[in-house]
Design an enzyme around this catalytic site. Sequence first.
Site, short mmCIF file in Angstrom:
data_model
loop_
_atom_site.label_atom_id
_atom_site.label_comp_id
_atom_site.label_asym_id
_atom_site.label_seq_id
_atom_site.Cartn_x
_atom_site.Cartn_y
_atom_site.Cartn_z
N PRO A 66 1.44 -16.57 0.85
CA PRO A 66 2.75 -16.08 0.42
C PRO A 66 3.56 -15.42 1.53
CG PRO A 66 0.97 -14.69 -0.45
CD PRO A 66 0.32 -15.87 0.17
N ASP A 75 6.79 -5.62 6.26
CA ASP A 75 5.38 -5.23 6.39
C ASP A 75 4.56 -6.20 5.53
OD1 ASP A 75 3.43 -2.31 5.34
OD2 ASP A 75 2.98 -3.97 6.72
N ASP A 96 0.83 -1.21 0.00
CA ASP A 96 0.00 0.00 0.00
C ASP A 96 0.86 1.26 0.00
OD1 ASP A 96 -0.15 -1.40 2.98
OD2 ASP A 96 0.50 0.69 3.02
N GLU A 150 7.95 -6.08 -3.17
CA GLU A 150 6.53 -6.44 -3.03
C GLU A 150 6.22 -7.58 -4.00
OE1 GLU A 150 3.55 -5.82 -1.32
OE2 GLU A 150 2.89 -7.30 -2.81
N ASP A 195 9.36 -12.13 -4.64
CA ASP A 195 9.25 -12.68 -3.28
C ASP A 195 10.39 -12.14 -2.42
OD1 ASP A 195 8.16 -15.79 -2.00
OD2 ASP A 195 9.47 -14.36 -0.98
N1 SAM Z 1 0.03 -3.65 7.22
C1 SAM Z 1 -0.50 -4.91 6.76
C2 SAM Z 1 -0.55 -5.88 7.90
O1 SAM Z 1 -0.03 -5.59 8.98
O2 SAM Z 1 -1.13 -6.95 7.71
C3 SAM Z 1 0.29 -5.42 5.59
C4 SAM Z 1 0.26 -4.47 4.46
S1 SAM Z 1 0.85 -4.91 2.90
C5 SAM Z 1 -0.60 -4.79 1.98
C6 SAM Z 1 1.23 -6.64 2.94
C7 SAM Z 1 1.92 -6.99 1.62
O3 SAM Z 1 2.79 -8.13 1.79
C8 SAM Z 1 0.96 -7.39 0.48
O4 SAM Z 1 0.96 -6.38 -0.50
C9 SAM Z 1 1.50 -8.73 -0.04
O5 SAM Z 1 1.42 -8.84 -1.44
C10 SAM Z 1 2.93 -8.68 0.47
N2 SAM Z 1 3.60 -9.99 0.58
C11 SAM Z 1 3.10 -11.14 1.09
N3 SAM Z 1 4.03 -12.12 1.00
C12 SAM Z 1 5.15 -11.57 0.44
C13 SAM Z 1 6.44 -12.07 0.10
N4 SAM Z 1 6.77 -13.36 0.32
N5 SAM Z 1 7.34 -11.22 -0.45
C14 SAM Z 1 7.01 -9.91 -0.67
N6 SAM Z 1 5.80 -9.36 -0.38
C15 SAM Z 1 4.88 -10.20 0.18
#
Ligand code: SAM
Length: 295
Positions: free
Chosen positions: A171, A164, A95, A114, A146
């Site tokens: 994932p 975050d 975000d 991301e 990833d």
């Molecule tokens: N603030 C939120 C919370 O505390 O739950 C999280 C916000 S952010 C939207 C979380 C992000 O982590 C998502 O956009 C998701 O695509 C990303 N994400 C999940 N697994 C990941 C990975 N293995 N590597 C990179 N990004 C990842």
Amino acid sequence: MSSDSLADAEPLIFTETICAGVEFSVRPDRVLFAGHTGLQAIHIFDHAVLGRVLALDHVVQTTESDEFIYHEMLVHVPMLWHGSARSVLVIGGGDGGTLREVLRHPVERAVMVELDADVVKYCRAHLPTLSAGAFDDRRTELVFGDGADYVRETPYRFDAIIIDSTDPIGPGKVLFEAEFFRACQACLNPGGVLVNQNGTPAFMPTALAASAAALRQVFAHTGFYYVPVPTYVSGVMALGWASDRSDLARVQPDILAARQDALGLACRWYSPAVHQAALAEPPALRALHTRDCGT
Ligand code: SAM
């Protein structure tokens, strides 16, 4: 991204399952987007009290009403502890709120890794207040992939790594494992610090204990601090920290205040006193992650 727009459908009730038998429901005032990125379901909707809301795989990620609490505490605790971080890695954070707060510090490079490019795409379009231009800052390097792969392969070294991510399911799961934390440690400059989001201990106690055990396998000094984010229902959210330097948790409020003042870092939630208070760990929460290792 196929959008099964719900804008003209029956009034939607968005429901998140917190844990077995516990749900959090919101009746959106307006749905801006609902679809699937190919990796995760995504909903972005408005609510009179929560503001604009982002949900992924039916889990609320962030809301305009209180995102500042979470993003200020996730970022300014490690950054003001460190005091001179110039190279920062953000993992997840699609975000843009975490990146926005990182860029308020005099960093030279902010790499954000991301997994899902569509999360950034739709948050830029429908949640611009969160990133507030951070994705276009000349110091930002946006990498789609990833985070676990990135830290294994990058030649870069960082002063701070801020994770975050989504919760330890799907994932995001790999980002809570010792192997990943070892690769992060190898990417940190001497004196570097890592922080991560560890969910809400009230309904995710085992996730907190597992994450603590994994961090302890890798870093010499670890701990948690706790933040009340109303959107993450069930009380406080646990944020983990880890470092191989021993003095972080002893940095005093007057030093933190001097560093914050020097940056002119005006915040809506973070203050040195709030920073210190967040580290005061209630015995019941400490027991969640020390019971099995007796420390
Ligand atoms: N603030 C939120 C919370 O505390 O739950 C999280 C916000 S952010 C939207 C979380 C992000 O982590 C998502 O956009 C998701 O695509 C990303 N994400 C999940 N697994 C990941 C990975 N293995 N590597 C990179 N990004 C990842």
